[in-house]
Design a protein around this motif. Structure first.
Motif, PDB file in Angstrom:
ATOM      1  N   LYS A 208      42.395  19.913 -30.757  1.00  0.00           N
ATOM      2  CA  LYS A 208      43.452  18.941 -30.491  1.00  0.00           C
ATOM      3  C   LYS A 208      42.935  17.512 -30.643  1.00  0.00           C
ATOM      4  N   THR A 209      41.718  17.281 -30.165  1.00  0.00           N
ATOM      5  CA  THR A 209      41.153  15.932 -30.254  1.00  0.00           C
ATOM      6  C   THR A 209      40.902  15.540 -31.701  1.00  0.00           C
ATOM      7  N   ASN A 212      44.027  14.530 -33.384  1.00  0.00           N
ATOM      8  CA  ASN A 212      44.676  13.359 -32.808  1.00  0.00           C
ATOM      9  C   ASN A 212      44.449  12.140 -33.719  1.00  0.00           C
ATOM     10  N   ASN A 214      44.960   9.125 -33.197  1.00  0.00           N
ATOM     11  CA  ASN A 214      44.607   7.890 -32.491  1.00  0.00           C
ATOM     12  C   ASN A 214      43.130   7.773 -32.142  1.00  0.00           C
TER      13      ASN A 214
END
Length: 247
Positions: A208-209, A212, A214
């Motif tokens: 998930k990271t 991401n 961002n």
């Protein structure tokens, strides 16, 4: 109120009795009785240092910053003096309801032995119930110790050491907020905690990271490397086993 007047008040009102035991009388401007000092085997030089430090704390530091100053300053002293000052802080201010005093007590416990970690958590969570802005800290070492990132990082470590992994992750997410996501180590520390919970949860976290948009490129690259390590652990059937407490 002038400094001379404050010193007069200390010499004539506050020090009728020892600030620590509150029973023994003390002479002149002394703040702590000889009996209390004797319990810590203070040498004459150490005794002088303690008195000078306490005098400075009560005459030159504002009441709001005082305990923060005293607690952070214990990191700069060693041996008997540190033991005495930790005991002084915890004995004299243990029942204070002031949020900053509660924070100082929490950080004092946090820098002591492992057996004190539950008390560090207790006072940290009391502080979080009514957090308040820290006053300007003139002590440079104290200013570093009481940075928001340092506080969250410290208690993340304590929660992790006490196997309270969910709370450790909460504190590390606070670290990321404070640093605006620029410190890739905070992300890796969260992954390391997830590994202790469940390697599959760690794998999901890293995926998930990485996805991401961002996060910084540094964060993404470090998470990719960490993901490879986690997948290797999954293949080996790795399961985290806490260390047995020493008897």
């Amino acid at each position: 109120m002038g400094e001379d007047k404050i010193k007069y008040m200390i010499g004539n009102i506050m020090t009728k009795h020892c600030l620590l035991c509150k029973t023994e009388k003390v002479c002149g401007e002394f703040l702590v009785c000889d009996s209390c000092k004797a319990k810590f085997d203070l040498s004459p030089d150490e005794s002088d240092f303690i008195e000078n430090f306490l005098q400075s704390s009560y005459t030159k530091v504002g009441s709001k910053e005082r305990l923060i100053y005293m607690s952070s300053s214990t990191e700069c002293v060693l041996g008997n003096c540190r033991r005495f000052l930790n005991n002084f802080i915890l004995s004299v201010y243990n029942n204070s309801c002031d949020p900053l005093d509660i924070l100082a007590i929490a950080t004092t416990y946090a820098r002591m032995y492992a057996a004190e970690r539950p008390l560090a958590i207790k006072y940290w969570e009391l502080f979080l119930e009514s957090p308040t802005d820290l006053p300007p800290i003139t002590n440079l070492f104290g200013a570093k110790l009481y940075l928001k990132w340092h506080l969250y990082s410290t208690f993340a470590n304590i929660y992790e050491s006490e196997y309270q992994f969910d709370k450790a992750i909460q504190m590390l997410k606070k670290c990321i907020e404070v640093d605006a996501g620029t410190n890739s180590s905070d992300y890796i520390r969260i992954g390391d905690v997830y590994v202790k919970i469940d390697t599959k949860a760690a794998e999901e976290y890293y995926l998930k990271t990485i996805e991401n948009e961002n996060v910084t490129e540094d964060v993404r690259n470090r998470c990719k490397a960490a993901l490879a390590d986690v997948r290797e652990k999954i293949q080996r059937g790795y399961v985290y086993r806490p260390r047995k407490a020493k008897q």
